[in-house]
Design an enzyme around this catalytic site. Structure first.
Site, PDB file in Angstrom:
ATOM      1  N   VAL A 284       0.830  -1.208   0.000  1.00 42.75           N
ATOM      2  CA  VAL A 284       0.000   0.000   0.000  1.00 42.75           C
ATOM      3  C   VAL A 284       0.865   1.259   0.000  1.00 42.75           C
ATOM      4  O   VAL A 284       0.580   2.238  -0.678  1.00 42.75           O
ATOM      5  CB  VAL A 284      -0.951  -0.011   1.214  1.00 42.75           C
ATOM      6  N   GLU A 289      -1.321   5.821  -5.388  1.00 47.67           N
ATOM      7  CA  GLU A 289      -2.692   5.616  -5.849  1.00 47.67           C
ATOM      8  C   GLU A 289      -3.243   6.769  -6.693  1.00 47.67           C
ATOM      9  O   GLU A 289      -4.033   6.555  -7.613  1.00 47.67           O
ATOM     10  CB  GLU A 289      -3.624   5.394  -4.639  1.00 47.67           C
ATOM     11  N   ASP A 331       3.941  30.010 -41.442  1.00 47.76           N
ATOM     12  CA  ASP A 331       3.655  30.759 -42.653  1.00 47.76           C
ATOM     13  C   ASP A 331       3.377  32.203 -42.252  1.00 47.76           C
ATOM     14  O   ASP A 331       3.324  32.533 -41.069  1.00 47.76           O
ATOM     15  CB  ASP A 331       2.454  30.134 -43.364  1.00 47.76           C
ATOM     16  N   ASP A 621      -1.264  25.125 -44.732  1.00 45.89           N
ATOM     17  CA  ASP A 621      -2.671  25.203 -45.117  1.00 45.89           C
ATOM     18  C   ASP A 621      -2.978  24.468 -46.412  1.00 45.89           C
ATOM     19  O   ASP A 621      -4.112  24.140 -46.691  1.00 45.89           O
ATOM     20  CB  ASP A 621      -3.118  26.667 -45.247  1.00 45.89           C
ATOM     21  N   ASP A 625       1.447  20.942 -48.213  1.00 43.87           N
ATOM     22  CA  ASP A 625       2.054  21.065 -46.885  1.00 43.87           C
ATOM     23  C   ASP A 625       1.893  19.784 -46.072  1.00 43.87           C
ATOM     24  O   ASP A 625       2.514  19.639 -45.009  1.00 43.87           O
ATOM     25  CB  ASP A 625       1.414  22.226 -46.109  1.00 43.87           C
ATOM     26  N   GLU A 689       7.322   6.392   2.386  1.00 43.37           N
ATOM     27  CA  GLU A 689       6.655   5.314   3.110  1.00 43.37           C
ATOM     28  C   GLU A 689       7.448   4.012   3.048  1.00 43.37           C
ATOM     29  O   GLU A 689       7.583   3.290   4.057  1.00 43.37           O
ATOM     30  CB  GLU A 689       5.248   5.120   2.539  1.00 43.37           C
ATOM     31  N   ASN A 714      -2.138   8.644   1.382  1.00 41.35           N
ATOM     32  CA  ASN A 714      -1.886   8.578  -0.064  1.00 41.35           C
ATOM     33  C   ASN A 714      -3.064   9.079  -0.885  1.00 41.35           C
ATOM     34  O   ASN A 714      -2.884   9.797  -1.867  1.00 41.35           O
ATOM     35  CB  ASN A 714      -1.578   7.133  -0.484  1.00 41.35           C
ATOM     36  N   THR A 717      -5.867  12.325   1.433  1.00 43.52           N
ATOM     37  CA  THR A 717      -5.305  13.666   1.664  1.00 43.52           C
ATOM     38  C   THR A 717      -4.324  14.034   0.558  1.00 43.52           C
ATOM     39  O   THR A 717      -4.422  15.096  -0.040  1.00 43.52           O
ATOM     40  CB  THR A 717      -4.589  13.737   3.028  1.00 43.52           C
TER      41      THR A 717
END
Length: 881
Positions: A284, A289, A331, A621, A625, A689, A714, A717
């Site tokens: 864990v 997570e 361009d 355009d 191209d 951890e 994890n 909070t």
């Protein structure tokens, strides 16, 4: 109503087609008939692959290896009958999946909605008038007019063609253009050989043609193969690839640590039960997570912000790559300029004393303008209006010519729409077009020509084709140069006798022409562009201008942009071709402008820049191209450009504005910075951890945190700031280290540095508390309070990894600010609410401990800020990595 037939349209004569499809080959369908057929046949669309449904997106959340690891932890705790831990871990999985589903569903819906803005338009003849319509409204029997650069939107039988060719690779696999014919073909002709047919989904790459629509929607050849065209293979983005690799690294580390700890524990005489509980805690603790949720949020928020800036992202890969852009090749017309092209000069060199005034035309100017207007292809939508108010659709230069001719009474809307025979359509390679002149409008000095043809195009090309003495050539060249140095876009006008040319002339056949004069246009620079260029320069992004204009025009525009331009700053297409790749690569260091370049030149420059390690964004355009747009890291098509360009682009600009390009790149860089913040924030916490728990095991101490406490920190909070970072708008300007990689030196140093130092200090706190005879429950609770609060408070330091926290506002990101306050409130509740104390194995702390926690927070903040300072001032290079 039935207009379909079992006859093969490629085997029918035009009159048979008109009879079968109940249409007029000259005037097209009436508006009422077209509407009736649309109701009968339905819209011209085929069944595309549906976007993933809500339940598929939800199911996808549980396929992440990290989530699978947590589900295994749930199963293990259930097997050990640790029901409370099982419920908390399961709740964490559900919350993670829920948040991930919300963000991904929102992103999918946003991208699907945004793509609908890029509509395909088709020229069609209805009620005897040529208009542009939404391609979805095409019906069998419509007469369509296609030019190079258009995407073909229905199957149709060719009626007339002028050097018309299509790219049908999507259907036949043929990579070369297919030139179209009007000949009748046998019934048994195969799809790849039906050269008198055009097919939906293919691209017009040359010339123009008229055709009658035979099939629409699911009845088209592409509709029959819809699953091959509409299905999209979702390729993993670079970020997803990196996260996937990291995931397997985490899994491998977890496996090794769990095996190591389990072996040590059993050898020490610990029970298998206790070691399995410990293994759950390690699993864990090692899994970040909130990482998938945070990254999805960044991408979803970024795509929406780009949409608000009038940019349409066609893939998440492009959204990520935007942040790495280091070079823009743009361009000029409509991007750097206002796209308000105005005809300002008309000069007829055949008429002595000809002026350049366009307000009151003298006969010589009127003759030149009359020749030029024959060589335009523009749609007048409101033919009954005054020429000043005509709603014109077409190339900006051509619409100006048509409007000027109308204002001066040289044409009417009706006379202009009469068909003109196009012999050589314009393209960017030969840079001119040739049409047949109407004898009734041919100037008197050309009446003796057997077949007068009008030529409109690049003045330098037309000068080379013309016949006159050396002095006249130099005089006209100087005139054109003088106009271009004023920032004018110049077109040349010439006439040639078609009787001296082959029956079907090619561009190389045009010679011995009579040069008539020039048309000059001016398109002002967008007022915001010079400041925008300075702004993008502050990011270390270099901007090149690539234009088909003359050298003088390009240099004048460059100076208007605020660039310091001299002769060495400009390369023409001719000069570029004379350089080797090594020479051109060296020249890129000082060149800012490429003038008179072809799409092939743009492609070469793009590839050389990429070979130097640059990430290139290219605007375009036209149909030609497409190769450079596809080759660029980010292909940017302007909204007014061709369907071909838009089909290969990663980003489509709805307003053609250079500022929008810069805005989207800024957003891409912001997304990249926010991704880095989330990564450092969550991975340093996970490292905390693992080291803390591993240290306690090696020291033979009781578990410092329970699995429930780790999950709470994890996800419930720590995830609040992680998601809040996605909405961060902190510009992080002045950062001398703007790396284009996610896992750059700063990210790695900060992740490892914070994770190692903070976990070491937390371990010292825990070890000290136990050694001064603080009971285990109180020691764990103090450690939990220190750990949970520090993760929340230092989130403000992560808002800007390049600057001290006191140099920017901590309340600007309101979601982060109030999220931290909420997290602290939840943490306080776990310490003092009895029900939560039972769940999280905490005990009420005397308020004297809050002073200790406060001192710890100050120390933690100083350490994080100290690591930022060391990293930014001593460890990072001044150049990009």
């Amino acid at each position: 109503m039935q207009h379909s037939t079992n006859e093969n349209p490629w085997a029918l004569r035009p009159d048979e087609l008109a009879d079968i499809y109940k249409t007029n080959l000259e005037r097209g369908l009436s508006s009422d008939e077209a509407a009736a057929r649309l109701r009968h046949y339905g819209e011209n669309i085929f069944n595309e692959e549906e976007p993933p449904s809500w339940w598929q997106i939800l199911l996808q959340q549980f396929k992440s290896p990290l989530i699978i690891i947590l589900l295994l932890a749930v199963m293990l705790t259930v097997a050990l009958q640790e029901w409370l831990d099982a419920i908390i871990i399961a709740l964490a999985v559900l919350v993670n999946a829920g948040l991930g589903f919300y963000q991904e569903f929102k992103a999918e819906r946003a991208i699907s909605n945004l793509r609908s803005y890029v509509l395909e338009r088709t020229r069609v003849i209805r009620d005897g008038k040529e208009i542009e319509v939404d391609a979805r409204t095409l019906v069998p029997g419509d007469i369509i007019h296609l030019r190079h650069g258009a995407r073909i939107t229905a199957d149709a039988r060719v009626l007339e063609t002028t050097n018309f060719a299509t790219d049908e690779a999507i259907l036949t696999g043929e990579s070369l253009p297919i030139h179209k014919l009007i000949d009748i073909l046998p019934d048994a002709t195969g799809l790849a050989d039906r050269r008198n047919m055009v097919f939906a989904g293919s691209l017009a790459v040359e010339g123009s043609m008229h055709a009658v629509v035979t099939h629409t929607g699911a009845k088209t050849e592409i509709g029959k193969l819809a699953e091959l065209v509409a299905s999209t293979i979702s390729e993993p983005t670079p970020l997803q690839v990196a996260i996937k690799k990291l995931t397997w690294v985490i899994i491998a580390v977890i496996g090794l640590v769990v095996a190591f700890v389990f072996t040590i524990g059993v050898n020490r005489g610990e029970t298998a039960y206790e070691m399995l509980i410990l293994s759950v805690a390690i699993i864990v603790g090692a899994v970040p997570e909130a990482l998938p949720v945070g990254l999805t949020a960044v991408l979803a928020v970024g795509v929406e912000r780009i949409a608000r800036a009038r940019g349409i992202m066609r893939s998440l890969t492009a959204a990520e790559t935007l942040g790495s852009t280091s070079v823009i090749i743009t361009d000029k017309t409509g991007t750097l300029t206002e796209a308000k092209m105005q005809l300002v000069d008309i000069y007829n060199h055949l008429a002595p004393g000809s002026t350049t005034d366009t307000d009151q035309l003298i006969p010589a100017q009127a003759e030149l303008l009359r020749i030029a207007v024959h060589n335009t292809d523009v749609i007048i939508e409101n033919t009954e209006a005054d020429p000043v108010d005509w709603d014109l659709s077409g190339h900006p230069l051509e619409t100006n010519i048509v409007r000027a001719a109308g204002i001066h009474g040289l044409i009417t809307a009706r006379s202009y729409t009469e068909h003109t025979e196009v012999l050589i359509p314009f393209n960017s390679k030969h840079k001119f077009s040739v049409v047949a002149l109407d004898p009734a409008h041919t100037p008197e000095q050309f009446q003796h020509f057997t077949k007068p043809l009008a030529i409109l195009g690049a003045p330098d090309i037309l000068l080379q084709q013309a016949q006159f003495d050396h002095t006249t050539f130099n005089t006209l060249s100087q005139h054109i140069t003088a106009l271009s140095e004023q920032g004018r876009r110049v077109l040349g006008v010439a006439v040639v006798d078609g009787a001296t040319l082959p029956a079907e002339p090619k561009p190389e056949d045009i010679a011995n022409t009579t040069f008539v004069g020039t048309l000059s246009f001016y398109d002002p620079i967008r007022p915001e562009v010079p400041e925008v260029l300075q702004h993008i320069d502050s990011y270390g992004v270099k901007v090149f201008m690539a234009t088909g204009d003359l050298r003088g025009t390009a240099m004048a525009i460059g100076r208007d942009l605020g660039w310091r331009i001299d002769e060495n700053s400009v390369l023409t297409g001719t000069e570029l071709k004379q350089l080797s790749d090594a020479e051109l690569s060296a020249a890129l260091a000082h060149v800012r402008i490429f003038a008179r370049v072809t799409p092939e030149d743009k492609l070469r420059v793009t590839q050389l820049l990429q070979a130097q390690g640059e990430t290139v964004a290219m605007t375009g355009d036209g149909v030609n191209d497409a190769p450079s747009l596809k080759a660029a890291n980010i292909g940017v098509a302007v909204g007014s450009g061709s369907d071909v360009a838009k089909s290969v682009a990663d980003l489509v600009l709805l307003d053609d504005n250079f500022k929008t390009i810069v805005t989207t790149i800024e957003e891409g860089k912001r997304m990249l910075r926010n991704i880095k913040k989330i990564f450092v924030y969550l991975m340093s916490n996970s490292l905390d951890e693992v080291i803390l728990i591993g240290g306690a095991i090696l020291a033979g101490l009781a578990m410092p945190l329970t699995a429930a406490q780790i999950i709470w920190v994890n996800l419930f909070t720590g995830s609040i700031p992680a998601i809040a970072f996605a909405f961060d708008t902190n510009a992080q300007t002045g950062d001398r280290y703007e790396s284009r990689r996610v896992l750059d030196r700063r990210v790695i140093f900060m992740t490892v540095g914070i994770g190692t130092l903070m976990s070491g200090l937390l371990f010292i706190i825990y070890y000290t508390l136990l050694n001064i005879d603080i009971d285990l429950d109180t020691a764990r609770t103090v450690l939990f309070a220190c750990f949970g609060s520090y993760i929340l408070v230092v989130a403000f330091s992560f808002r800007n990894l390049a600057a001290p926290v006191w140099t920017y506002s901590i309340t600007e990101n309101r979601l982060l600010f109030f999220g931290v306050l909420l997290g602290l409130g939840l943490l306080f509740a776990t310490l003092y609410v009895p029900a939560l104390q039972t769940v999280f194995s905490t005990t009420s702390l005397a308020f004297s401990w809050f002073g200790f926690v406060l001192l710890w927070l100050v120390l933690a903040g100083c350490i994080v800020e100290g690591l930022k300072a060391v990293c930014n001032h001593y460890l990072l290079p001044r150049s990009k990595s």
